[in-house]
Design a protein around this motif. Structure first.
Motif, mmCIF file in Angstrom:
data_model
loop_
_atom_site.group_PDB
_atom_site.id
_atom_site.type_symbol
_atom_site.label_atom_id
_atom_site.label_comp_id
_atom_site.label_asym_id
_atom_site.label_seq_id
_atom_site.Cartn_x
_atom_site.Cartn_y
_atom_site.Cartn_z
ATOM 1 N N GLN C 177 0.857 -1.171 0.000
ATOM 2 C CA GLN C 177 0.000 0.000 0.000
ATOM 3 C C GLN C 177 0.894 1.222 0.000
ATOM 4 O O GLN C 177 1.173 1.797 1.052
ATOM 5 N N LEU C 178 1.354 1.588 -1.167
ATOM 6 C CA LEU C 178 2.218 2.754 -1.245
ATOM 7 C C LEU C 178 1.433 4.000 -0.846
ATOM 8 O O LEU C 178 0.251 4.097 -1.127
ATOM 9 N N PRO C 179 2.111 4.942 -0.212
ATOM 10 C CA PRO C 179 1.366 6.146 0.203
ATOM 11 C C PRO C 179 0.889 6.926 -1.007
ATOM 12 O O PRO C 179 1.501 6.884 -2.068
ATOM 13 N N ASN C 180 -0.186 7.633 -0.837
ATOM 14 C CA ASN C 180 -0.754 8.399 -1.928
ATOM 15 C C ASN C 180 0.117 9.628 -2.191
ATOM 16 O O ASN C 180 0.224 10.498 -1.335
ATOM 17 N N PRO C 181 0.727 9.702 -3.352
ATOM 18 C CA PRO C 181 1.611 10.851 -3.588
ATOM 19 C C PRO C 181 0.887 12.181 -3.525
ATOM 20 O O PRO C 181 1.489 13.219 -3.297
ATOM 21 N N LEU C 182 -0.414 12.146 -3.737
ATOM 22 C CA LEU C 182 -1.136 13.405 -3.743
ATOM 23 C C LEU C 182 -1.885 13.636 -2.440
ATOM 24 O O LEU C 182 -2.761 14.477 -2.357
ATOM 25 N N GLY C 183 -1.553 12.875 -1.429
ATOM 26 C CA GLY C 183 -2.137 13.128 -0.123
ATOM 27 C C GLY C 183 -1.386 14.246 0.573
ATOM 28 O O GLY C 183 -0.305 14.643 0.157
ATOM 29 N N PRO C 184 -1.941 14.755 1.654
ATOM 30 C CA PRO C 184 -1.376 15.945 2.288
ATOM 31 C C PRO C 184 0.093 15.788 2.689
ATOM 32 O O PRO C 184 0.855 16.745 2.576
ATOM 33 N N GLN C 185 0.480 14.601 3.145
ATOM 34 C CA GLN C 185 1.867 14.491 3.609
ATOM 35 C C GLN C 185 2.859 14.471 2.471
ATOM 36 O O GLN C 185 3.990 14.906 2.625
ATOM 37 N N TRP C 186 2.423 13.945 1.331
ATOM 38 C CA TRP C 186 3.398 13.688 0.285
ATOM 39 C C TRP C 186 3.298 14.617 -0.920
ATOM 40 O O TRP C 186 4.130 14.541 -1.811
ATOM 41 N N VAL C 187 2.321 15.463 -0.937
ATOM 42 C CA VAL C 187 2.084 16.211 -2.174
ATOM 43 C C VAL C 187 3.259 17.125 -2.528
ATOM 44 O O VAL C 187 3.642 17.244 -3.693
ATOM 45 N N LEU C 188 3.844 17.736 -1.505
ATOM 46 C CA LEU C 188 4.974 18.624 -1.801
ATOM 47 C C LEU C 188 6.146 17.825 -2.350
ATOM 48 O O LEU C 188 6.844 18.255 -3.282
ATOM 49 N N THR C 189 6.347 16.634 -1.775
ATOM 50 C CA THR C 189 7.403 15.767 -2.298
ATOM 51 C C THR C 189 7.091 15.355 -3.720
ATOM 52 O O THR C 189 7.979 15.326 -4.587
ATOM 53 N N ALA C 190 5.828 15.037 -3.958
ATOM 54 C CA ALA C 190 5.442 14.613 -5.309
ATOM 55 C C ALA C 190 5.721 15.716 -6.321
ATOM 56 O O ALA C 190 6.240 15.462 -7.409
ATOM 57 N N ILE C 191 5.380 16.942 -5.958
ATOM 58 C CA ILE C 191 5.635 18.053 -6.867
ATOM 59 C C ILE C 191 7.144 18.265 -7.000
ATOM 60 O O ILE C 191 7.668 18.519 -8.086
ATOM 61 N N GLY C 192 7.849 18.151 -5.874
ATOM 62 C CA GLY C 192 9.302 18.283 -5.926
ATOM 63 C C GLY C 192 9.909 17.266 -6.870
ATOM 64 O O GLY C 192 10.861 17.560 -7.604
ATOM 65 N N ASN C 193 9.337 16.079 -6.862
ATOM 66 C CA ASN C 193 9.815 15.035 -7.757
ATOM 67 C C ASN C 193 9.660 15.444 -9.213
ATOM 68 O O ASN C 193 10.567 15.285 -10.021
ATOM 69 N N ILE C 194 8.496 15.998 -9.539
ATOM 70 C CA ILE C 194 8.258 16.411 -10.919
ATOM 71 C C ILE C 194 9.246 17.498 -11.329
ATOM 72 O O ILE C 194 9.842 17.447 -12.407
ATOM 73 N N VAL C 195 9.429 18.471 -10.443
ATOM 74 C CA VAL C 195 10.335 19.575 -10.772
ATOM 75 C C VAL C 195 11.764 19.077 -10.923
ATOM 76 O O VAL C 195 12.485 19.464 -11.846
ATOM 77 N N THR C 196 12.173 18.205 -10.009
ATOM 78 C CA THR C 196 13.518 17.636 -10.121
ATOM 79 C C THR C 196 13.663 16.903 -11.439
ATOM 80 O O THR C 196 14.642 17.075 -12.158
#
Lengths: 309, 444, 324
Positions: C177-196
């Motif tokens: 059950q991978l965490p939801n990348p677009l959930g509150p805890q991970w969304v900034l990381t998810a966006i950071g990933n895209i930008v990186t």
């Protein structure tokens, strides 16, 4: 005599002109190839390529297939051909229109931006004129200003001028590339020796002639760089056209793709995610091709320069 | 770059510029709305002439435009999709603000209409002929196009709500289709317990849905009298909804999928999302967007708060309005009357739209139509009945577009566990009041 | 503006390491001094003129107008009125604005070092000459830069889907059950990933080009001294490309403060986690286009602009200070 590669003076030890290396000689020049290093770097490579692979693979799926199959592998049907055809013909072939629009914005916008940056960079590098420091400060400051401070006022201004919803509303703002100017400025400072200009002037050549005959050839690599940079930026421009254009006939590809994606979110709209994905692939291809083609141009420039060593 | 290459580049640039100018010349028509040849004809249909710019995203209008132009050869209409919903409203507001680029006709959803009407952006259609159309439209939409004493649009379609459900899913798990909201919660629990991958519905916070639900529950959180605005989510109807829906949120019975996303379409097709409580325009979307679900879905009346009740509300739907800055108001009105109350209505029905006119809604052909997608069910019976049962008295804010835009910032937080629905509604209320204050309204 | 205003204007000195070399030699300070012999005259304006003309129209005029807007307030009911610094006072006390600023500051502090770090490591690896297939690596890692932010965000948005996107597929395939990348805890990381993902190749190329201009004589001298690879990196390579590092950092910082494209496109997928005040630019955009609050939006944008300029200037000072 000026060489085709600009000179650099950096450390005291390198008082003589330095050429760009393409490889080293002696033991320093032929280090052992490392598998470990290759593997580690390959991780970054995979990271860079996986989404693109995803894009390509999913461009072969139909709308239904998209949702029923594993993301990174093919579905039962291979619909790349029909997807491409559908993308190009959907809604009366508007995708092709968008492609032409983008080309227009890029050629005129980026082309114009490069021209202005070259002219301006040369002027800043090689002339003293009243107000020069002000120009410098203002343009550098321009880089840090967020686009939102400009977006709405520019829009309102352009409305009064009747320019919104026309290609000019996208092209004119694209003509200003502060970074391009800065790049050309530093490049021109280094690449064009003052003695050469003096010699040309003494021969009686006017400023414009000097510029075209003498300076431009020297600036060629910098021009290619700025052109490439502005081209990428204009091709990928999203926010500016978003507020300036309302008529889908004038959309660039980025806006068009977004509109197709949003189309699914409307009552009565039709979900066409497969076209969005295929369209994305088609949007990326020209830039990738340009990079690959121009790469040979740079490579030969580099190689030609270093042979003189 | 050598001089020759430079010259070649120059030539290339010249060609590009020429191409650009040519393109500009070719499609100049989109740029000047209302600037047509000649004046808009008055009275009789026969001598209508002129040109119009119409901003609409409704796909069925394409055919209507073609038909209208065929009937009136001297009229040219440029149908432009200037964006969906919010995107179009932004463009419209910008155009009105800038004083140029305003279309002659704009599609405006019912919740957004008051904002434009009160802002003076729309023309009052009463004297152009709308005053004679009393009774042509169903109550919900008809009252939605009124603002103060004026009529600011003609209803184009309507969205009386109904319960769309996936019969196969309900049959598979042996769950009864709910007729009341309490039964709905029970069904939700049953379905989810039987299969954790199945949800009775999806919800990640949707302003339109929430307001429609409160509407059905009899709540009237918005009271608008000119520039006097009262917002109160503590009334009975709002609380009823909040209490019920909170149960679903707390027990994780709602799929965390946003409506209109690709995951949503997939979920509708493979049984993950078992119901949709949504407006009557949904069949067309299901048919085109969820082909996998064909034959599985049915329509039932909207669940009620009390057994035996028959109250519904509107969800979505739009009108066609004439911006005040248009220079072709009479021609524009002639067009929208054709599209919304004339022959255009049948054309759009054939295209899958759900009308707002009583005549069509009551016609036998319409009501008796069997939908293959719904297993042959005569869906329009239920939908037309729902249109008649819409609760009266609902009002939207004069800045509903803005309020909806901050819905997820406030109420939306309840869906990610930050707060309760009731508190979220209160936060929404406060933020909306604050905005109203800043904009000069008298708020309570 | 050539680029999307909401992403840094990152140049592409593909051929010209020299340009970055010139930057490294204190381009900013050095370039102001004109060559000895050119006379002070108006001729320079002939060349700079066209640029400045369009610049004035496209830039200066809107800024002035923006400042004007920030001093007024237009209401739906009541029209336009001069309010002095009321908008600024409001901004300084606005929790949404400051939460947005905090968020991009956090983003900056985490994402920029990671991205530049990876870019630097790859550039060093390429430069060391110890890779198989160097050109292939170089061009492939650079490719994401050619992808428009819209497409990148759409792509990653599709992939982040926890039900039917790639994440969902992986969940099913691996039984986790991978965490939801677009959930509150991970969304900034998810966006950071895209930008990186979008910019690592680009920054890598900047560094690589800079590394390529290091004179071979330095390496020969180091080899004679018996220096190992890492020593060379620390003592020769890094100091030599300091200028490029500083420039890349500055533009990344500016880009982070201006974060807009990616959150804007992902917002429809995660409407509750990506609020309308997620980043300052998104906030200004929502104020303008959803709320019709042009005046306050202009104020927010101006404050952000000033903030960005200050930070960029500080970084540039610190970075260039130790230049010889």
């Amino acid at each position: 005599m000026a060489t085709t590669t600009p000179t650099l003076s950096r450390t005291p030890a390198a008082a003589r002109p330095v050429r760009l290396r393409t490889g080293r000689r002696r033991s320093v020049d032929r280090p052992r190839r490392s598998v470990l290093l290759t593997v580690l770097t390959a991780i970054v490579l995979v990271y860079s390529l996986v989404p693109l692979v995803w894009l390509l693979v999913n461009a072969t799926k139909t709308q239904a297939g998209l949702f029923g199959s594993f993301g990174l592998w093919f579905a039962d049907d291979f619909a790349l051909g029909s997807n491409v055809v559908d993308t190009l013909t959907y809604d009366g072939g508007i995708f092709v229109r968008w492609l032409l629009n983008t080309l227009l914005y890029v050629v005129v916008g980026a082309g114009g931006a490069t021209a202005l940056a070259v002219l301006g960079g040369y002027g800043l590098a090689k002339f003293r004129f009243p107000g020069k420091r002000a120009v410098f400060a203002v343009v550098i400051g321009a880089v840090a200003v967020p686009g939102t401070a400009l977006a709405v006022p520019t829009f309102l201004m352009f409305s009064k001028l009747g320019l919104t919803n026309t290609p000019w509303s996208v092209i004119i703002p694209s003509l200003i590339s502060p970074f391009g100017l800065y790049l050309m400025w530093t490049f021109a400072s280094e690449a064009v020796p003052a003695e050469l200009l003096e010699a040309a002037r003494m021969d009686g050549a006017g400023e414009l002639r000097t510029f075209v005959r003498v300076v431009l050839p020297l600036l060629a690599p910098g021009i290619v760089t700025v052109a490439l940079f502005t081209m990428v930026a204009t091709w990928n421009n999203y926010f500016l056209p978003l507020i300036m254009l309302k008529d889908p006939d004038w959309y660039p590809l980025t806006l068009g793709l977004n509109a197709w994606n949003a189309q699914a979110a409307t009552a009565g709209g039709q979900a066409i995610f497969n076209l969005v994905i295929t369209g994305s692939v088609l949007t990326i291809l020209p830039l990738v091709a340009a990079f690959l083609l121009l790469q040979r141009y740079w490579q030969s420039g580099l190689a030609a320069g270093s042979v003189k060593e | 770059m050598t001089p020759t290459r430079f010259r070649t580049a120059l030539r290339g640039a010249a060609v590009a510029a020429a191409l650009g100018l040519a393109l500009t010349a070719c499609s100049g028509s989109g740029d000047e709305p209302g600037d047509g040849a000649g004046s808009a004809g008055g009275g009789s249909d026969a001598d209508l002439s002129g040109s119009l710019t119409v901003w609409a995203w409704e796909p069925t209008l394409k055919q209507v435009v073609a038909d209208f132009q065929a009937e009136h050869p001297d009229v040219t209409i440029d149908l432009v999709n200037a964006g969906t919903g919010n995107d179009e409203y932004t463009a419209l507001q910008n155009a009105v603000q800038a004083g140029s680029g305003v279309p002659d006709v704009a599609q405006v959803e019912y919740y957004a209409l008051p904002q434009f009407a009160i802002g003076g952006a729309l023309a009052d259609l009463t004297d152009l002929g709308a005053g004679d159309l009393e009774g042509t439209f169903t109550p919900g939409p008809w009252s939605s196009v009124h603002s103060g004493d004026g009529i600011y649009g003609l209803p184009m379609d309507s969205g009386p709500m109904a319960l769309f459900y996936n019969k196969d899913v309900f049959d598979q798990y042996g769950v009864q289709v709910p007729t009341t909201w309490d039964e709905y919660v029970a069904a939700a629990k049953a379905l989810h317990a039987a299969n954790p991958d199945v949800y009775i519905a999806n919800d990640t916070g949707d302003a339109g849905f929430t307001t429609s639900m409160i509407w059905q529950a009899g709540g009237e959180p918005y009271t608008v009298d000119g520039t006097d605005v009262t917002i109160d989510f503590s009334d009975a109807g709002s609380q009823k909804f909040a209490d019920l829906w909170q149960q679903l949120i707390d027990d994780d019975l709602l799929a965390p999928i946003s409506s209109w996303s690709d995951e949503w379409y997939t979920g509708l097709g493979n049984g993950t999302i078992a119901t949709l409580t949504i407006g009557a325009w949904m069949p067309a979307n299901l048919e085109s967007g969820v082909p996998d679900g064909s034959g599985q879905w049915r329509v039932a009346p909207m669940p009620q708060w009390q057994p035996g009740d028959s109250a519904t509300s509107e969800n979505g739907g739009s009108a066609l309005s004439v911006p005040d800055a248009s220079k072709n108001k009479e021609l524009a009105y002639a067009f929208i009357e054709y599209a919304d109350a004339g022959d255009g209505v049948q054309t759009r029905i054939d295209g899958g739209a759900f009308p707002a006119t009583t005549a069509e809604l009551q016609s036998d052909a319409f009501v008796g139509k069997e939908f293959d997608y719904f297993g042959g069910q005569k869906v329009n019976e239920i939908l037309a009945q729902s249109a008649q049962d819409v609760v009266e008295g609902w009002q939207y804010l004069p800045f509903q577009v803005y309020a909806n835009s901050i819905f997820n910032d406030t109420v939306g937080q309840a869906y990610v566990g930050g707060t309760s629905l009731a508190d979220g509604l209160k936060a929404w209320q406060d933020a909306s009041i604050q905005y109203g204050d800043e904009q000069g309204f008298t708020t309570h | 503006m050539v680029t999307s205003p909401f992403r840094a204007r990152r140049g592409d000195p593909v051929t010209q390491a020299v340009a970055t070399g010139a930057l490294a030699t204190g381009g900013l300070a050095g370039a102001v001094h004109a060559p000895r012999r050119s006379r002070r005259s108006w001729k320079g304006w002939g060349f700079v003129g066209p640029f400045m003309l369009v610049f004035a129209l496209v830039f200066l005029a809107p800024i002035v107008y923006s400042i004007y807007l920030s001093l007024y307030r237009q209401q739906l009911v009541g029209g336009n009125a001069f309010v002095g610094f009321a908008n600024y006072t409001r901004a300084f006390g606005d929790p949404q604005f400051w939460s947005a600023v905090g968020r991009v500051a956090l983003f900056l502090v985490v994402q920029v070092p990671i991205m530049l770090g990876i870019a630097l490591l790859v550039a060093l690896a390429l430069d060391s000459g110890r890779l198989y297939g160097r050109s292939f690596f170089r061009i492939s890692i650079f490719l994401p830069y050619a992808v428009p932010a819209v497409v990148a965000a759409l792509m990653w948005g599709f992939m982040y889907g926890t039900r039917f996107g790639l994440i969902g597929n992986l969940n099913d395939a691996l039984g986790v059950q991978l965490p939801n990348p677009l959930g509150p805890q991970w969304v900034l990381t998810a966006i950071g990933n895209i930008v990186t993902w979008e910019f690592v190749g680009y920054n890598m190329l900047i560094f690589y080009s800079a590394l390529r201009t290091i004179p071979t004589s330095l390496y020969e001298a180091a080899e004679i001294d018996g220096a190992g690879q890492w020593r060379i990196v620390r003592a020769i390579k890094l100091p030599a490309i300091r200028g490029a590092l500083v420039i890349a950092t500055i533009f990344s910082i500016i880009g982070s403060f201006q974060l807009f494209n990616e959150p804007s496109i992902l917002q429809s997928l995660a409407p509750n986690t990506i609020t309308t005040y997620f980043t300052p630019n998104l906030y200004a955009y929502s104020l303008s286009f959803s709320g019709q609050q042009y005046n306050y939006s202009a104020t927010v944008a101006i404050i952000m602009g000033v903030l960005t300029m200050v930070v960029a200037y500080v970084v540039q000072l610190r970075g260039m200070r130790r230049e010889v």
